[in-house]
Design a protein around this motif. Structure first.
Motif, PDB file in Angstrom:
ATOM      1  N   PHE A 182       3.213  15.046   7.118  1.00  0.00           N
ATOM      2  CA  PHE A 182       3.354  13.599   7.301  1.00  0.00           C
ATOM      3  C   PHE A 182       4.600  13.122   6.550  1.00  0.00           C
ATOM      4  CE2 PHE A 182      -1.231  14.498   7.599  1.00  0.00           C
ATOM      5  CZ  PHE A 182      -1.456  14.062   8.903  1.00  0.00           C
ATOM      6  N   ARG A 183       5.318  12.184   7.134  1.00  0.00           N
ATOM      7  CA  ARG A 183       6.559  11.713   6.521  1.00  0.00           C
ATOM      8  C   ARG A 183       6.590  10.196   6.337  1.00  0.00           C
ATOM      9  NH1 ARG A 183       6.599  15.923   5.046  1.00  0.00           N
ATOM     10  NH2 ARG A 183       8.190  17.563   5.094  1.00  0.00           N
ATOM     11  N   ARG A 184       5.952   9.472   7.203  1.00  0.00           N
ATOM     12  CA  ARG A 184       5.933   8.002   7.079  1.00  0.00           C
ATOM     13  C   ARG A 184       4.635   7.604   6.370  1.00  0.00           C
ATOM     14  NH1 ARG A 184       6.982   9.101  12.229  1.00  0.00           N
ATOM     15  NH2 ARG A 184       5.071   8.099  12.977  1.00  0.00           N
ATOM     16  N   ILE A 185       4.652   7.767   5.057  1.00  0.00           N
ATOM     17  CA  ILE A 185       3.429   7.574   4.263  1.00  0.00           C
ATOM     18  C   ILE A 185       3.430   6.185   3.639  1.00  0.00           C
ATOM     19  CG2 ILE A 185       2.030   8.443   2.354  1.00  0.00           C
ATOM     20  CD1 ILE A 185       3.428  11.175   2.785  1.00  0.00           C
ATOM     21  N   ALA A 186       2.464   5.371   4.032  1.00  0.00           N
ATOM     22  CA  ALA A 186       2.335   4.012   3.484  1.00  0.00           C
ATOM     23  C   ALA A 186       1.447   4.032   2.241  1.00  0.00           C
ATOM     24  CB  ALA A 186       1.749   3.080   4.534  1.00  0.00           C
ATOM     25  N   HIS A 187       1.544   2.958   1.472  1.00  0.00           N
ATOM     26  CA  HIS A 187       0.759   2.851   0.234  1.00  0.00           C
ATOM     27  C   HIS A 187       0.164   1.452   0.156  1.00  0.00           C
ATOM     28  CE1 HIS A 187      -0.640   3.526  -3.751  1.00  0.00           C
ATOM     29  NE2 HIS A 187       0.310   2.868  -4.392  1.00  0.00           N
ATOM     30  N   ASP A 216      10.167   3.463   1.226  1.00  0.00           N
ATOM     31  CA  ASP A 216      10.470   2.323   2.097  1.00  0.00           C
ATOM     32  C   ASP A 216       9.543   1.171   1.710  1.00  0.00           C
ATOM     33  OD1 ASP A 216      10.778   0.488   4.176  1.00  0.00           O
ATOM     34  OD2 ASP A 216      10.998   2.040   5.710  1.00  0.00           O
ATOM     35  N   ASP A 217      10.119   0.058   1.265  1.00  0.00           N
ATOM     36  CA  ASP A 217       9.311  -1.082   0.815  1.00  0.00           C
ATOM     37  C   ASP A 217       8.422  -1.639   1.917  1.00  0.00           C
ATOM     38  OD1 ASP A 217      10.299  -0.910  -1.728  1.00  0.00           O
ATOM     39  OD2 ASP A 217      11.816  -2.478  -1.475  1.00  0.00           O
ATOM     40  N   ARG A 218       8.795  -1.422   3.177  1.00  0.00           N
ATOM     41  CA  ARG A 218       7.961  -1.915   4.286  1.00  0.00           C
ATOM     42  C   ARG A 218       6.603  -1.214   4.306  1.00  0.00           C
ATOM     43  NH1 ARG A 218      10.534  -0.569   9.577  1.00  0.00           N
ATOM     44  NH2 ARG A 218      10.866   1.395   8.445  1.00  0.00           N
ATOM     45  N   TYR A 219       6.543  -0.032   3.728  1.00  0.00           N
ATOM     46  CA  TYR A 219       5.323   0.759   3.746  1.00  0.00           C
ATOM     47  C   TYR A 219       4.446   0.527   2.511  1.00  0.00           C
ATOM     48  CZ  TYR A 219       7.229   3.559   7.623  1.00  0.00           C
ATOM     49  OH  TYR A 219       7.726   3.979   8.826  1.00  0.00           O
ATOM     50  N   ILE A 220       4.887  -0.355   1.630  1.00  0.00           N
ATOM     51  CA  ILE A 220       4.120  -0.635   0.407  1.00  0.00           C
ATOM     52  C   ILE A 220       3.491  -2.025   0.508  1.00  0.00           C
ATOM     53  CG2 ILE A 220       4.220  -0.897  -2.099  1.00  0.00           C
ATOM     54  CD1 ILE A 220       6.668   1.005  -2.037  1.00  0.00           C
ATOM     55  N   LYS A 221       2.177  -2.095   0.489  1.00  0.00           N
ATOM     56  CA  LYS A 221       1.452  -3.358   0.645  1.00  0.00           C
ATOM     57  C   LYS A 221       0.562  -3.618  -0.574  1.00  0.00           C
ATOM     58  CE  LYS A 221       3.080  -4.244   4.737  1.00  0.00           C
ATOM     59  NZ  LYS A 221       4.004  -5.391   4.930  1.00  0.00           N
ATOM     60  N   LEU A 241       0.565  -1.454  10.938  1.00  0.00           N
ATOM     61  CA  LEU A 241       0.405  -0.974  12.312  1.00  0.00           C
ATOM     62  C   LEU A 241       1.358  -1.667  13.279  1.00  0.00           C
ATOM     63  CD1 LEU A 241      -3.501  -0.724  12.511  1.00  0.00           C
ATOM     64  CD2 LEU A 241      -1.857   1.121  12.139  1.00  0.00           C
ATOM     65  N   GLN A 242       1.871  -2.829  12.906  1.00  0.00           N
ATOM     66  CA  GLN A 242       2.796  -3.553  13.770  1.00  0.00           C
ATOM     67  C   GLN A 242       4.250  -3.103  13.621  1.00  0.00           C
ATOM     68  OE1 GLN A 242       1.945  -7.623  12.676  1.00  0.00           O
ATOM     69  NE2 GLN A 242       0.327  -7.847  14.217  1.00  0.00           N
ATOM     70  N   LEU A 243       4.505  -2.255  12.620  1.00  0.00           N
ATOM     71  CA  LEU A 243       5.858  -1.733  12.449  1.00  0.00           C
ATOM     72  C   LEU A 243       6.236  -0.858  13.645  1.00  0.00           C
ATOM     73  CD1 LEU A 243       5.728  -0.695   8.667  1.00  0.00           C
ATOM     74  CD2 LEU A 243       6.976  -2.636   9.647  1.00  0.00           C
ATOM     75  N   LYS A 244       7.514  -0.915  14.024  1.00  0.00           N
ATOM     76  CA  LYS A 244       7.988  -0.103  15.154  1.00  0.00           C
ATOM     77  C   LYS A 244       7.754   1.374  14.881  1.00  0.00           C
ATOM     78  CE  LYS A 244      12.055   0.816  17.987  1.00  0.00           C
ATOM     79  NZ  LYS A 244      13.495   0.524  18.221  1.00  0.00           N
TER      80      LYS A 244
END
Length: 344
Positions: A182-187, A216-221, A241-244
């Motif tokens: 996995f590479r696009r790992i959100a937090h 990527d700050d977009r992946y940190i909530k 989930l709405q991210l491209k």
């Protein structure tokens, strides 16, 4: 019908003795004859005499009670910590009084004041998600109330602290997802005001950096109430989930955030781990039977509770002022289950 427990005065009246004589006889004083002691003890047993705990606490200057403040006791981690605290407290003849902040700063302040007014011998606390300043605790500490922090701690008060190795736990969780491809790992995490947030975020970012990936700050909530409000977690997940280029994996930073995210992904009919893998921080005993079973960083909660209480008793019973304090960092364990195993 009102129940009135028998008192030393009642025993004295019944046996035609002075209160002082009865008191000394119950303590086994050498000043009292063996015959009198035997008579007093026999009468006390027959009538189920119990020493008055309030009177005893006034005499020794201690209540033998410890106040505890946690965000919520239905959190598996906190309930296990309390079990550890209670196991030591029982052995040492202390009672515990448990209160919940429900992640509210106002309730935390009110609970701390209420417990101190009950003359507890010490306060054990994990800060609420809303707590931005600890002036209420500083004032109690300055008045001499022993305080031990755990899990969510502050550096503004010099005292004992017990935490898990949050950096290591987060690093291992993120590294595991990277090893699975996995590479696009959100937090999804708690507010920055909490110590656990920064420590787990640093571990997450360090694992990405060591794999050559830029966080990527977009992946940190951030969830300002630490997952207590489900809509907050739902909003964070919806935005991801709405991210491209939406995440292919999520690392959640607390017990409630982890179980809520798992539930929401299932409600949204997101296949786990085929569409999105999930790793969380949770001590839930149900992690094995979730569908899918949940890969999780587990904290040694019971041991933490035992060490917390040991340190608290040390503060209370020390004959000299304690000026040297410990910050104990306990190891975590990553338990790998189905929610993070990439399908072949």
């Amino acid at each position: 019908m009102n129940f009135h427990p028998i008192t030393i005065k009642d025993i004295a009246t019944a046996l035609h003795l002075s209160v002082s004589t009865v008191s000394k006889a119950l303590r086994g004083s050498h000043e009292i004859s063996q015959e009198t002691k035997d008579n007093v003890i026999a009468y006390a047993r027959e009538h189920n005499y119990k020493p008055n705990p309030i009177a005893q606490s006034l005499k020794r200057g201690r209540s033998k009670s410890i106040g505890i403040i946690v965000c919520n006791i239905d959190n598996n981690f906190f309930s296990q910590v309390i079990n550890g605290i209670e196991s030591v407290a029982r052995q040492k003849d202390y009672n515990i009084i448990i209160t919940q902040s429900r992640e509210s700063y106002e309730r935390e302040v009110a609970n701390s004041l209420h417990l101190s007014s009950r003359s507890v011998d010490g306060l054990i606390i994990s800060l609420s998600a809303e707590t931005r300043d600890v002036d209420h605790l500083i004032r109690l500490h300055q008045k001499g109330l022993p305080i031990v922090f755990f899990d969510r701690v502050t550096d503004e008060i010099a005292t004992h602290k017990v935490i898990a190795d949050n950096f290591k736990g987060a690093y291992e969780a993120t590294s595991h997802l990277l090893e699975q491809g996995f590479r696009r790992i959100a937090h999804i995490t708690s507010p920055f005001s909490l110590s656990i947030t920064s420590e787990r975020l640093q571990g997450y970012k360090a694992a990405l950096a060591d794999a050559g990936l830029q966080p990527d700050d977009r992946y940190i909530k951030l969830c300002e109430h630490g997952g207590m409000i489900q809509e907050e977690t739902r909003q964070a997940l919806t935005e991801l989930l709405q991210l491209k280029d939406r995440p292919d994996a999520i690392f959640t930073a607390s017990d409630r955030l982890s179980t809520t995210t798992l539930s929401l992904l299932r409600q949204m009919q997101i296949a786990i781990p085929r569409e999105i893998a999930l790793v969380g921080f949770t001590n839930s005993i149900s992690a094995d039977i979730f569908n899918p079973s949940l890969t999780a960083v587990v904290q040694p909660a019971l041991e933490m509770g035992q060490q917390i209480m040991d340190l608290m008793i040390e503060l209370i019973e020390s004959k000299h002022p304690v000026t040297s304090f410990q910050k104990r960092v306990l190891d975590t364990e990553l338990k790998i289950r189905d929610s993070s195993i990439r399908p072949h």
